[in-house]
Design an enzyme around this catalytic site. Structure first.
Site, PDB file in Angstrom:
ATOM      1  N   ASP A  81       0.783  -1.261  -0.073  1.00 55.82           N
ATOM      2  CA  ASP A  81       0.006   0.025  -0.046  1.00 55.82           C
ATOM      3  C   ASP A  81       0.734   1.294  -0.061  1.00 55.82           C
ATOM      4  O   ASP A  81       1.992   1.308   0.692  1.00 55.82           O
ATOM      5  CB  ASP A  81      -0.826   0.063   1.193  1.00 55.82           C
ATOM      6  CG  ASP A  81      -2.143   0.878   1.466  1.00 55.82           C
ATOM      7  OD1 ASP A  81      -2.663   1.657   2.125  1.00 55.82           O
ATOM      8  OD2 ASP A  81      -2.326   1.356   0.043  1.00 55.82           O
ATOM      9  N   HIS A 179      -7.672  10.191   4.090  1.00 55.37           N
ATOM     10  CA  HIS A 179      -7.255   9.166   4.953  1.00 55.37           C
ATOM     11  C   HIS A 179      -7.412   9.804   6.583  1.00 55.37           C
ATOM     12  O   HIS A 179      -7.563  10.988   6.783  1.00 55.37           O
ATOM     13  CB  HIS A 179      -5.732   9.029   4.858  1.00 55.37           C
ATOM     14  CG  HIS A 179      -5.470   8.413   3.454  1.00 55.37           C
ATOM     15  ND1 HIS A 179      -4.712   8.906   2.507  1.00 55.37           N
ATOM     16  CD2 HIS A 179      -5.590   7.132   2.987  1.00 55.37           C
ATOM     17  CE1 HIS A 179      -4.561   8.077   1.653  1.00 55.37           C
ATOM     18  NE2 HIS A 179      -5.229   7.013   1.786  1.00 55.37           N
TER      19      HIS A 179
HETATM   20  O1  G3H Z   1      -4.508   3.051   2.063  1.00 57.79           O
HETATM   21  C1  G3H Z   1      -4.811   2.982   3.073  1.00 57.79           C
HETATM   22  C2  G3H Z   1      -6.400   3.484   3.191  1.00 57.79           C
HETATM   23  O2  G3H Z   1      -6.877   4.596   2.327  1.00 57.79           O
HETATM   24  C3  G3H Z   1      -6.822   3.850   4.646  1.00 57.79           C
HETATM   25  O3  G3H Z   1      -7.709   4.812   4.988  1.00 57.79           O
HETATM   26  O4  G3H Z   1      -7.521   4.914   7.324  1.00 57.79           O
HETATM   27  O5  G3H Z   1      -9.223   6.337   6.208  1.00 57.79           O
HETATM   28  O6  G3H Z   1      -9.573   3.901   6.411  1.00 57.79           O
HETATM   29  P1  G3H Z   1      -8.440   5.043   6.350  1.00 57.79           P
HETATM   30 ZN    ZN Z   2      -4.773   5.148   1.123  1.00 59.34          ZN
END
Ligand code: G3H
Ligand code: ZN
Length: 281
Positions: A81, A179
């Site tokens: 990621d 995020h």
């Molecule tokens: O790449 C990871 C996600 O985009 C996490 O997003 O922490 O808002 O769920 P979030």
């Molecule tokens: Zn992300």
């Protein structure tokens, strides 16, 4: 079953559901999430991001996921990621990852294309799909902070050009998600999403899944979102579960862990339900 490649997003895109992508930070999280998605018969991407990698967990988690995948009946993908460095992609492939996000979205367009296309060429040589990102998703993710005013929506015509010039297999889009937890309810630009899907024709990815209301998640899936990333909500629920467990069982790690696992599995249950990915296997 053996590890699966991230190409399962194509099935979701065609089938009108999304594959949940859950960020993992420990082997115990992997175990709890896999137990729940296996019970729900949902495909899953377990994503290893920059925070876990900085904690030295890339190999540990990849090996644990690969072993654990043998004991479940569902497709399990190991996803890298928000990678910003080509070298890290190479390391992930050597570690057995089966999907990769090259995030060069902070670079000027042509540099983003060049960096992402290089990763596509590398990963496609070993049949690993690549997610790219165009536009700037707000919020704070691991090591990248994007202020709300700097968040930039993905333009449909630019998305079409980017997908064609890079060869990415899926595209992370900036349509109003961010995020981390939201200070106010997000309002996804579903109109923009509809145009991006029409322009690109590839599975689309929604980042910043934590805190987005069910109805917006479901609406985005009907408009081409085939992968939804969740991290913050998982971590907050898990840690709250740990605190409750430690309070109830101050000298009993096993029972405290069970409380934490159940708190995590409840969030996983909800997100699988909202993604429509249950009973797909
Ligand atoms: O790449 C990871 C996600 O985009 C996490 O997003 O922490 O808002 O769920 P979030
Ligand atoms: Zn992300």
């Amino acid at each position: 079953m053996p590890l699966t490649s991230g190409y399962i997003l194509r099935d979701a895109f065609a089938g009108g559901y999304a594959v949940p992508a859950f960020s993992v930070h420990s082997e115990a999280m992997v175990d709890a999430i896999l137990a729940e998605v296996d019970a729900l018969r949902s495909p899953v991407l377990l994503q290893i991001g920059q925070r876990a990698i900085r904690n030295g967990q890339m190999q540990v988690l990849a090996q644990h996921i690969a072993r654990s995948a043998q004991n479940v009946r569902i497709p399990v993908v190991i996803h890298l990621d928000h990678c910003h460095q080509f070298d890290q992609v190479v390391q992930s492939l050597r570690a057995g990852f089966t999907s990769c996000m090259m995030d060069a979205s902070s670079l000027p367009y042509s540099d983003n294309v060049q960096a992402t296309a290089a990763v596509v060429n590398l990963c496609h040589a070993v049949d690993v799909p690549v997610e790219g990102e165009l536009g700037a998703i707000g919020g704070v993710e691991d090591d990248v902070a994007v202020a709300d005013e700097d968040a930039v929506f993905t333009a449909p015509d630019a998305a079409e050009k980017f997908v064609s010039e890079t060869g990415v297999d899926s595209l992370a889009v900036a349509i109003g998600s961010a995020h981390g937890m939201y200070r106010r309810e997000p309002k996804l630009r579903l109109d923009l999403l509809r145009e991006i899907r029409a322009a690109t024709g590839v599975p689309l990815v929604l980042h910043g899944g934590s805190g987005i209301p069910r109805e917006q998640i479901e609406a985005s899936i009907q408009l081409g979102i085939a992968k939804i990333n969740f991290d913050t909500e998982l971590r907050l629920a898990y840690m709250a579960g740990w605190r409750a467990g430690a309070t109830s069982y101050p000298d009993d790690p096993f029972s405290a862990q069970c409380v934490a696992n159940e708190a995590l599995r409840q969030v996983v249950r909800d997100k699988v339900d909202w993604c429509g990915s249950a009973q797909r296997v």
